[in-house]
Write an enzyme that holds these catalytic residues in place. Structure first.
Site, PDB file in Angstrom:
ATOM      1  N   GLY A 103       0.835  -1.187   0.000  1.00  0.00           N
ATOM      2  CA  GLY A 103       0.000   0.000   0.000  1.00  0.00           C
ATOM      3  C   GLY A 103       0.868   1.233   0.000  1.00  0.00           C
ATOM      4  O   GLY A 103       2.045   1.190  -0.358  1.00  0.00           O
ATOM      5  N   GLY A 104       0.263   2.351   0.436  1.00  0.00           N
ATOM      6  CA  GLY A 104       0.969   3.612   0.401  1.00  0.00           C
ATOM      7  C   GLY A 104       2.137   3.715   1.357  1.00  0.00           C
ATOM      8  O   GLY A 104       2.976   4.604   1.219  1.00  0.00           O
ATOM      9  N   MET A 105       2.195   2.835   2.350  1.00  0.00           N
ATOM     10  CA  MET A 105       3.267   2.928   3.336  1.00  0.00           C
ATOM     11  C   MET A 105       4.157   1.700   3.343  1.00  0.00           C
ATOM     12  O   MET A 105       4.835   1.428   4.335  1.00  0.00           O
ATOM     13  CB  MET A 105       2.682   3.157   4.734  1.00  0.00           C
ATOM     14  N   ASP A 125      -7.258   3.564  11.229  1.00  0.00           N
ATOM     15  CA  ASP A 125      -7.641   3.096   9.890  1.00  0.00           C
ATOM     16  C   ASP A 125      -8.287   1.716   9.966  1.00  0.00           C
ATOM     17  O   ASP A 125      -7.883   0.784   9.281  1.00  0.00           O
ATOM     18  CB  ASP A 125      -6.409   3.068   8.979  1.00  0.00           C
ATOM     19  N   LYS A 146       7.021  -6.393   7.269  1.00  0.00           N
ATOM     20  CA  LYS A 146       6.481  -5.177   6.654  1.00  0.00           C
ATOM     21  C   LYS A 146       7.631  -4.217   6.408  1.00  0.00           C
ATOM     22  O   LYS A 146       8.294  -3.773   7.342  1.00  0.00           O
ATOM     23  CB  LYS A 146       5.427  -4.514   7.524  1.00  0.00           C
ATOM     24  N   THR A 161       5.383  -2.493   1.847  1.00  0.00           N
ATOM     25  CA  THR A 161       5.067  -3.810   1.293  1.00  0.00           C
ATOM     26  C   THR A 161       5.179  -4.858   2.391  1.00  0.00           C
ATOM     27  O   THR A 161       6.068  -4.782   3.245  1.00  0.00           O
ATOM     28  CB  THR A 161       6.044  -4.158   0.152  1.00  0.00           C
TER      29      THR A 161
END
Length: 216
Positions: free
Chosen positions: A24-26, A147, A44, A28
Site C-alpha cells: 500500500g501507500g506505506m 484506519d 512489513k 510492502t
C-alpha cells in the site's frame, strides 16, 4: 541485506523473503522465513510513497523512522489475541527505513472474505466483539488505530480476526504533503471529525468499527 539461497533476499542476515503478500501507500508486506528459529513470519517494509524521501528530505525521513519505531514499541506492549504480534524490528544504517517482523496470519483479510459475500449477522457480531476487544486493549495502552477497515482485519485459519496496521495512517499523515482538502485514510470508514480534519480519538476508531460491521 544479504543473500541466502540463490534468488532469495535475506534481511538482517536472518529473514529470507519468500513471497510478496501485499502492499500500500506505506510499504510492502512479505511472507518470510526466520532462519534462526525456522518459522514463517510476516515482514512489513515500511516506506513512504516517495522512495526518494531519505535523500531529498533527511529530516522528514528521520521523523518517519522515529514514528515507526515509537508505534512498534507501543504496539509490542499490547498483549491481546486479536492484535497482531510484533516479534522484532530491523533498524540499521543498511536500511533506509525500519522493517517490522510480525506473526504471519494465513487466513486472508476480512476484505477478501467479504468479496465472496456478506457475513451472517451472528458471525459479524462475533467478529465485531473480538475486534472491539483489540481496540480496547490498544486504547488502554494509549494507541489509536486510525484506519479500521476490512483490509486491516486479518483472519486466522479458524476465522478469528486479528487487527493489524496500527498507526499507519498517523505515520502517513506525518510524512506526506497533501493538497488542501485532501483526505489521508479510508473515507468510507472514517469518523466525521477526522474527515473534517480533526485528530479524533478512541471514539473515532469505534465509529470505523461500526461502519466496518455495517458493511460486513
Amino acid at each position: 541485506m544479504s543473500e541466502g539461497e540463490p534468488g532469495r533476499r535475506v534481511i538482517d542476515g536472518r529473514f529470507a523473503l519468500e513471497a510478496r503478500l501485499g502492499g500500500g501507500g506505506m510499504g510492502t508486506v512479505w511472507r518470510a522465513r526466520d532462519l534462526v528459529l525456522d518459522r514463517a513470519v510476516a515482514l512489513k517494509e515500511v516506506r513512504p510513497p516517495d522512495p526518494g524521501l531519505a535523500e531529498c528530505d533527511p529530516e522528514a525521513a528521520a521523523l518517519l523512522r522515529a514514528r515507526v519505531l515509537r508505534e512498534a514499541r507501543a504496539l509490542a506492549r499490547v498483549e491481546h489475541p486479536n492484535v497482531v504480534t510484533i516479534h522484532h524490528v530491523v533498524d540499521g544504517s543498511e536500511y533506509a527505513y525500519p522493517w517490522l517482523v510480525m506473526e504471519l496470519i494465513t487466513g486472508g483479510s476480512l476484505a477478501d472474505r467479504l468479496a465472496g459475500g456478506t457475513l451472517e449477522p451472528r458471525e459479524a457480531a462475533s467478529l465485531g466483539r473480538e475486534v472491539l476487544g483489540a481496540l480496547r486493549a490498544a486504547h488502554a495502552a494509549g494507541i489509536q488505530h486510525r484506519d479500521v477497515k476490512p483490509a486491516n482485519v486479518l483472519l486466522r485459519p479458524d476465522g478469528r480476526p486479528v487487527l493489524t496496521d496500527f498507526g499507519i495512517a498517523a505515520i502517513r499523515e506525518s510524512t506526506v504533503l497533501t493538497v488542501a482538502g485532501s483526505i489521508i485514510g479510508t473515507p468510507d470508514y472514517m469518523a466525521p471529525e477526522r474527515i473534517s480534519g480533526g485528530e479524533g480519538g478512541p471514539e473515532s476508531d469505534l465509529w470505523s468499527l461500526a461502519m466496518m460491521l455495517y458493511v460486513a
